[in-house]
Each structure stands twice: as structure tokens, then as C-alpha cells.
Design an enzyme around this catalytic site. Structure first.
Site, PDB file in Angstrom:
ATOM      1  N   ASP A  13     -43.814 -13.072 -21.542  1.00  0.00           N
ATOM      2  CA  ASP A  13     -42.528 -13.280 -20.920  1.00  0.00           C
ATOM      3  C   ASP A  13     -41.695 -14.343 -21.176  1.00  0.00           C
ATOM      4  O   ASP A  13     -41.091 -15.244 -22.495  1.00  0.00           O
ATOM      5  CB  ASP A  13     -43.615 -14.031 -19.773  1.00  0.00           C
ATOM      6  CG  ASP A  13     -43.073 -13.739 -18.185  1.00  0.00           C
ATOM      7  OD1 ASP A  13     -42.737 -13.907 -18.503  1.00  0.00           O
ATOM      8  OD2 ASP A  13     -44.085 -13.132 -17.455  1.00  0.00           O
TER       9      ASP A  13
ATOM     10  N   GLU B 294     -39.898  -7.344 -12.158  1.00  0.00           N
ATOM     11  CA  GLU B 294     -39.239  -8.256 -11.866  1.00  0.00           C
ATOM     12  C   GLU B 294     -37.457  -7.960 -12.720  1.00  0.00           C
ATOM     13  O   GLU B 294     -37.267  -9.078 -13.008  1.00  0.00           O
ATOM     14  CB  GLU B 294     -39.142 -10.134 -11.735  1.00  0.00           C
ATOM     15  CG  GLU B 294     -40.756  -9.960 -10.719  1.00  0.00           C
ATOM     16  CD  GLU B 294     -40.904 -11.188 -10.652  1.00  0.00           C
ATOM     17  OE1 GLU B 294     -41.457 -12.178  -9.493  1.00  0.00           O
ATOM     18  OE2 GLU B 294     -42.284 -12.073 -11.116  1.00  0.00           O
TER      19      GLU B 294
ATOM     20  N   HIS C  82     -38.300 -10.143 -18.070  1.00  0.00           N
ATOM     21  CA  HIS C  82     -39.169 -11.183 -18.779  1.00  0.00           C
ATOM     22  C   HIS C  82     -38.970 -11.304 -19.809  1.00  0.00           C
ATOM     23  O   HIS C  82     -39.856 -11.311 -20.917  1.00  0.00           O
ATOM     24  CB  HIS C  82     -40.714 -11.428 -17.974  1.00  0.00           C
ATOM     25  CG  HIS C  82     -40.714 -11.179 -16.477  1.00  0.00           C
ATOM     26  ND1 HIS C  82     -40.916 -12.550 -16.361  1.00  0.00           N
ATOM     27  CD2 HIS C  82     -41.227 -10.673 -15.433  1.00  0.00           C
ATOM     28  CE1 HIS C  82     -40.894 -12.356 -14.831  1.00  0.00           C
ATOM     29  NE2 HIS C  82     -41.546 -11.558 -14.691  1.00  0.00           N
TER      30      HIS C  82
END
Length: 780
Positions: free
Chosen positions: A197, A327, A264
Site C-alpha cells: 500500500d 481507490e 495505493h
């Protein structure tokens, strides 16, 4: 602080002795509940030294026998012995008639116990059921009488999982092994490991060593004062992970690795800037949320990912490889001429189509190696590649769409299966996210959403609970968030459709919690703990000289018993039947007790003294009118302590003290904490509220009647304003302590009024919040 937490012993000793009443009594001990159980007359006494027969040459059965020995020793204190094939007390047998890789048949009669299965996991799950049957009470070291019965059992869903996130806060391999042990005990079979991440790359990739040399370490965010300098992080070698895979496989658990792309990706770009978009080298992020850095899907980037996938597949032999996809804000791709040129050359209409193309390429590559790609439901955006499966986290919509289109899905909606969300609003909860995902909410979730066509239901693989670790720093916190809710995940993924019963689940969960605790697990008692509330307002109680106190537990299990004389409540204390009425200064102590007279949680206490009634800590306050408290955060990002923890609205530094009795109080003391402002908000940053500061570092404004004034303005009274009760310049965060206090005088007003504590510090400074407000009887 109103509620005072007393001792919190491990739950290992909390389960009362239970006398089995045939198979019905046995079923009350088992988690998850078996599909079918039939009582028979008699039973079998399992004694120390009992022997386990294993089919000759069956290495998997021998491994299961060893696990059974370890589990019974830990849970009952009996030492079983693994023997060869023969007529022993416990027999593990292979039986092709037991259909299904995870199905088993357990038979108990006066001669002994037989566990039959066709598959390795079936034998294992039969053994775990026997281990639970052998540990019904606290009679450690004594023989266990197991009633005669036959159990025929198999799971409803094939994917029964937990996700652990060592990318945000690294957890050693031993911690993961402990989690696997306790997963296996309740027949959970999938561990999803989120390995990369923005905040860390945790898996060694030999061809690209900087991924862990650089990408596995970050510097903690600043809260003011001298900037942190010690690196935070860690990484797993491939040898570590191979050992973990083997350990998990022996316990029936498949590990699904996740490499998060294209978003990420800050740790990736920090290690290899040429794999990013703009050529910059960002530091490994210490911010939580959504960062702008994206992976570069040019030919070199695509080859690097294939190289990474080769090493991932060499370590993790399971079918699924998770490639994130969540995301990923596309701003960097939108602003890059090279990426735009690549899109034009590929004939792609937009950035979502580019992500779909990327997923298609990696899906095809994995398929060529005999593997399958799975990703978060954002990979549906732009169209789902034929070879991909999804995890539906933004509710169920993505899962329903994908299943109806013929794709396999795993349900993992944020509500209720994000186990990093707090499980109660108690003041003793460790840091986490809101809203609440309670034990009951997890249990009542059905992983087969309405809206999936009957002929497509086969595409629902199952469900998993997720433990994102922004606010999970220590193994104890990880366990607190996971247990006992993991027991609910186990049952909703194993139990037959329509077979769930929450009331029947609670005593079984209580017993399993004791087994977990005996193994050293930090099991949260939040659902069983007594909560205290004052009906009406605290001001009313002080005015009348009597404090009404309502007691309740989150789940309907056990009888609440209480004391008001300073003693710790016992099973013989007064049973709670209706709200109490006590004199100010009384401390009410309470706990719930099960039918055997054993406490279901540690006792809690509630102080009704004048000072306590005029005090509120962060957990007892609310958001100001224009926001909500979405996070419960620690004093420092890397703090290993559960407390202090602060409920905050990260979009606005304002806290509300409701119903302050201004005819009783004359002054106040407000304790302030300065926290890290380390949140990646992406396009949500526009929701941040900036407040005009009239001093160098902003002020704390104390206002009375702020809610009433806001309502009046909304109704058209533009002149409505709150009453100013204090304005305090904030000190320079570079030199001031992280916690400090201000004192002020309250206006004399009749009745109860809301108080708002608004900070006007610049958005570039650390975040301020109220830790505690103490109203005082005399003006200072």
C-alpha cells in the site's frame, strides 16, 4: 470520565461448568453450528493418554492428529497420543461416501470417536469439532464426557475468510500464525494478506530489492515539536512467507496475497520512481486514505508487475492473486501526456478503460499460469474482464452485478464486515473507525445478497471480514478487533441457509471466546459489557439530587447484576430490573452473568459524583452541527497504547459538549490534544472546513448555544449567533507540549445548553481536538 473500567481479566476462566444433555447440549458448545446432529444413547469418556488412530501412510491425517493433540492439550489439558492404524479411542478414517472436500462425519458411541472424511480439510474440521466437544468447561486436566451422537457437517460457502493488513502496520509472522490457529479453530479457511500500500511494501521481491529496502519503511507523521526520525515498518522475506503458507495449509487455511495496483502505490513509486507517472520520488506515505500516486502502465511498468507476479506465485500456490484496483484516483493519468498517448494508441476512451485494460492484461497473465485474478469492486468500472473475480466492499451492488454477469464474487461490504470499525461506542474501545459494526450486525449479515438470480448464486464464493490496520498497531489491538466477531463471520459463512439463530449463537460464542482467551488471545468483551446511561440530562440529575441510571448490554445475553456499596458484583448481587435512582456520589458497578453464574465480561463502573457528572471525555461528546465523528484515533500514529483515544471529525476541528447545565456550572477547564493531520482525502479535501484565524497559530473558541444558533440561522434568522465563552490563542505547535489545558468562565444561564469547542488553526498545522471538558461549580 463517567464510566470507569475495572479489571479486565482474560475470559479464559469465564465459562461455567456445563453438563451435556445429549447432542443438544453438545450443539450448544459448537461454533460454527453443525449442519446436522443426531443424539444417541450413552457417551464416551475421553481420558488422558487416549490414542488417535491414523490411516497408514496418510501424512495429512497424521498432521490433523497432531493439531488435535495440540488443541485438546491447550483447551482441556489432556494429552492425546498419535498412534498407527488400529482400534483406538479416536479414529481418523477416509471415506469416499462423505462427499465434499470440507465435509466430515463425526460419530461418538461407547466404543470411541470416529472422524470420517474424504478430503483433508474435512478431517481437520472434524478434529476441530472434537476439540470443542472435549472442552466444555473449566475442568482442565480432567476426563471429558462426550455424549453419543452423529454429526454430518459441511459448509454453506467455500470462502470463509479474514483479511489482515500488515501494509499499514507491520505484524510479525508469529502474530499471523496465531491468527491462523484461531481461524482454524472455527473453520475459517482463507487469509487475505494485504501486502502493499502507500504506507509500506511488505513482501521481498528479489528482482526489485528496493521495494522492501526503501518501500517497507516510513517516518511517522508530525504532531508538532521535533519531527519524528525513527523509521517504522518491516518486511517479510520469501522464506518467511513460504513458512507461513505451509503453516496455514496444515491448518486448512489458504493465503491470498494482495499487491495493490494501480493506486495505493506510493511505496512502489518511492522505491522505483520510474514506475510512477511524474518522475518524482515521494516518501513512503505516513498518511491514511487515498494518495495521488499511480503505477505507470507503460511497457516497463507492465513487465515489472509480471516479474513481481512471478515471485508472488512462486511463494503463494493458491488459485487467487489479489490485485487491488481500489481507490485509484486518476488525476496523475489524466495529467500525463505519455499516459494519454498510450490510451490513444490502445484506442481507450478514458482512464477507467485504461485500468480495465491493465486488469485484463494481468488477468490473462495469471490465467496462463493457472491462477485467477481477484480485485476490489472498482475493477468493475469500465467493464469487468472475463477472467476476473471481485470482492464487493462498497456495499453489495458490485457483487450482485458481477455474479449476475457470471463472475465469481466474495462479499465484504464495509457495513458490517469491516472489523476495523469499532464494535461499540464505549470509552474503553481502542482506536478504530466509525460507524459501529457490532457483533449482532456481523452475525445478521447474509452473504447471499438479494438480487442475485438463483442460477447465478453459485458464483458467490463466500464472505470475509476485513481488518484494515490504520489504527491497529499491536497484536492485542488486532485480536481485539477480530475476536469475537470472527466467530460471527465463521458462522454466517458455514451455517446452512436459514439456520442462524442469534440467541442460540451467543452462549456458543461465549464458550469459544473462553477457548480463544485460554490460548492467549485478547478477546473483546464489548458486546457483553454493561453500558450506563442517564435518562434525561445530567443537569436534571444534579438539580433534583437523584441520578437515574439505566443499565444495558449490547447483546441480550446474561442477567445484569449490580452493586452500589463499592463491592465488585457477583452472581449473587442484585439483579437489574429497571432504571436505578441513586444519590449523587454513588458508584454503580455492574456485570452480566450467564445461567451458570459466570460473568460474561469484566465489571464496569459508573461514577455519579458531581465532578463526574460535569465531566465529559472525547468519547462522550459529539460532532458540531455540520459534521460527524468518523474516526477514533490515538495520540500518536504509532502509539502502542489503547488509550488515550479521541473521537474526531477530520473535516472540521470542532467538538460539541451537549446539554451543559449552565445554572449548575460556573466555569470550565478544557484539555486539548494536538494530533497528526495525516489524511489523504483526494477529492474529498474540498469538504475540509477552514476557519479564519486572528492570531498566529489560530485559536480555541468556546461558544454556548451553537446548535440553537445554527438552527435559527437555518430558519432565516441571520442575526442569530452563539454566545462567546472564551477565545484562547493556540501556542506554536513547534514548541508547545502535545497536551495542554485552558480555563474559562461560563455565562450564567438557566437550564442546559450546548457548548462548541472550535479550533481555528490553519489546515497546514496539526489537528486539534478536545480530550476532556470539566465543568466546575465556581467561576475561576
Amino acid at each position: 470520565m463517567m464510566a470507569v473500567r475495572l479489571m479486565r481479566p482474560l475470559l479464559a476462566g469465564l465459562v461455567a461448568s456445563v453438563v451435556f444433555a445429549g447432542a443438544a447440549g453438545a450443539q450448544q458448545m459448537l461454533l460454527p453450528a453443525p449442519a446436522h446432529i443426531v443424539a444417541r444413547p450413552g457417551g464416551f469418556v475421553l481420558r488422558d493418554g487416549a490414542r488417535i488412530a491414523v490411516p497408514a501412510g496418510d501424512r495429512s491425517a497424521a498432521a490433523t492428529a497432531r493439531l488435535l493433540v495440540a488443541q485438546v492439550r491447550a483447551q482441556r489439558g489432556l494429552t492425546l497420543v498419535v498412534a498407527g492404524a488400529g482400534d483406538e479411542a479416536i479414529r481418523l478414517v477416509r471415506d469416499a461416501a462423505v462427499a465434499g472436500a470440507e465435509a466430515y462425519r463425526l460419530t461418538v458411541d461407547a466404543r470411541g470417536i470416529e472422524i470420517a472424511a474424504s478430503g483433508d480439510r474435512g478431517l481437520l474440521y472434524g478434529a476441530m469439532t472434537l476439540a470443542q466437544l472435549a472442552s466444555p468447561d473449566r475442568a482442565i486436566g480432567r476426563p471429558a464426557t462426550i455424549p453419543a451422537m452423529r454429526i454430518d457437517d459441511a459448509p454453506r460457502f467455500a470462502w470463509r475468510g479474514l483479511m489482515i493488513d500488515p501494509a499499514r502496520h507491520f505484524q510479525p509472522v508469529g502474530v499471523l500464525k496465531d491468527m491462523i490457529d484461531q481461524m482454524a479453530a472455527v473453520k475459517l479457511n482463507t487469509l487475505h494478506l494485504h501486502l502493499t500500500d502507500d504506507q509500506g511494501w511488505r513482501m521481498e521481491i528479489r528482482k526489485y530489492p528496493k521495494l522492501t529496502q526503501v518501500g517497507a519503511w516510513r517516518i511517522a507523521p508530525s504532531t508538532g515539536g521535533p519531527p519524528p526520525s525513527a523509521p517504522v515498518g518491516g518486511a517479510y522475506t520469501q522464506a518467511d512467507l513460504r513458512g507461513l503458507v505451509a503453516y496455514a495449509a496444515e491448518r486448512g487455511v489458504t493465503i491470498v496475497p494482495e499487491i495493490d495496483l494501480p493506486g495505493h502505490a506510493t511505496a512502489l513509486v518511492a522505491a522505483y520512481p520510474d514506475l510512477g507517472i511524474l518522475g518524482d520520488r515521494p516518501p513512503v506515505s505516513h498518511d491514511w486514505g487515498i494518495m495521488p500516486h499511480l503505477f505507470n502502465p507503460d511497457p516497463r511498468g507492465m513487465q515489472v508487475v509480471r516479474d513481481v507476479l512471478d515471485e508472488v506465485m512462486a511463494v503463494f500456490p493458491g488459485t487467487y492473486i489479489h490485485l487491488g484496483g481500489d481507490e485509484a484516483v486518476k488525476d496523475q493519468w489524466e495529467r500525463s501526456p505519455k499516459v494519454q498517448a498510450q490510451m490513444k494508441a490502445l484506442g481507450l476512451k478514458d482512464e477507467n478503460a485504461l485500468q480495465r485494460w491493465m486488469i485484463e492484461q494481468f488477468g490473462a497473465y495469471l490465467q496462463s499460469k493457472g491462477r485467477r485474478l481477484i480485485g476490489w469492486d472498482e475493477i468493475l468500472d469500465g467493464g469487468l474482464p472475463a477472467s476476473a473475480s471481485i470482492m464487493s466492499w462498497r456495499g453489495e451492488k458490485g457483487g450482485i452485478e458481477a455474479a449476475n454477469a457470471g463472475h465469481d464474487v466474495v462479499l465484504s461490504p464495509g457495513g458490517p464486515l469491516y472489523l476495523n470499525h469499532t464494535q461499540s461506542d464505549r470509552i474503553d474501545e481502542p482506536p478504530g473507525r466509525f460507524g459501529l459494526n457490532t457483533l449482532e450486525a456481523v452475525y445478521r449479515y447474509d452473504p447471499m445478497p438479494a438480487g442475485i438470480a438463483p442460477d447465478r448464486e453459485r458464483h458467490v464464493l463466500g464472505a470475509q471480514g476485513n481488518l484494515w490496520s490504520e489504527y491497529i498497531v499491536t497484536p492485542r489491538q488486532l485480536q481485539h478487533h477480530a475476536f469475537p466477531r470472527a466467530g460471527a463471520v465463521a458462522e454466517i459463512t458455514w451455517a446452512a441457509k436459514g439456520a442462524k439463530d442469534f440467541a442460540a449463537f451467543l452462549p456458543r460464542l461465549h464458550r469459544q471466546a473462553a477457548r480463544w482467551a485460554r490460548a492467549g488471545v485478547n478477546v473483546a468483551d464489548s458486546a457483553f459489557a454493561v453500558d450506563f446511561a442517564v435518562p434525561g440530562t445530567r443537569g436534571d440529575a444534579l438539580r433534583t439530587g437523584r441520578v437515574p441510571v439505566r443499565l444495558a448490554t449490547q447483546v441480550p445475553y446474561g442477567t445484569i447484576r449490580y452493586t452500589t456499596d463499592g463491592r465488585v458484583p457477583t452472581a449473587r448481587s442484585t439483579a437489574y430490573a429497571a432504571p436505578l435512582s441513586v444519590a449523587p456520589g454513588t458508584i454503580v458497578r455492574a456485570a452480566a452473568f450467564d445461567a451458570g453464574g459466570v460473568a460474561t465480561a469484566a465489571p464496569r463502573a459508573f461514577d455519579t459524583s458531581r465532578a463526574a457528572l460535569l465531566s465529559r471525555v472525547s468519547s462522550e461528546m459529539a460532532a458540531c452541527p455540520a459534521g460527524s465523528l468518523g474516526l477514533r484515533v490515538p495520540l500518536r500514529s504509532e502509539s502502542t497504547d489503547d488509550a488515550p483515544a479521541f473521537n474526531i471529525n477530520l473535516f472540521d476541528t470542532c467538538t460539541l459538549y451537549p446539554d451543559a447545565p449552565l445554572d449548575v456550572a460556573r466555569g470550565y477547564r478544557v484539555e486539548v490534544a494536538r494530533l497528526a493531520r495525516h489524511y489523504g482525502l483526494a477529492h474529498e479535501a474540498r469538504a475540509l472546513r477552514a476557519h479564519y484565524a486572528v492570531s498566529d497559530h489560530g485559536e480555541l473558541l468556546v461558544q454556548v448555544g451553537c446548535i440553537a444558533a445554527a438552527k435559527a440561522r437555518a430558519a432565516g434568522d441571520k442575526a442569530a449567533r452563539p454566545i462567546a465563552a472564551g477565545a484562547f490563542p493556540l501556542p506554536d505547535p513547534a514548541t508547545a507540549p502535545q497536551q495542554f489545558a485552558f480555563e474559562g468562565v461560563l455565562p450564567r444561564m438557566a437550564g442546559d445548553h450546548d457548548m462548541c469547542f472550535q479550533f481555528t488553526s490553519p489546515l497546514s498545522d496539526p489537528y486539534y481536538t478536545v480530550a476532556r471538558v470539566q465543568l466546575t461549580g465556581d467561576a475561576r
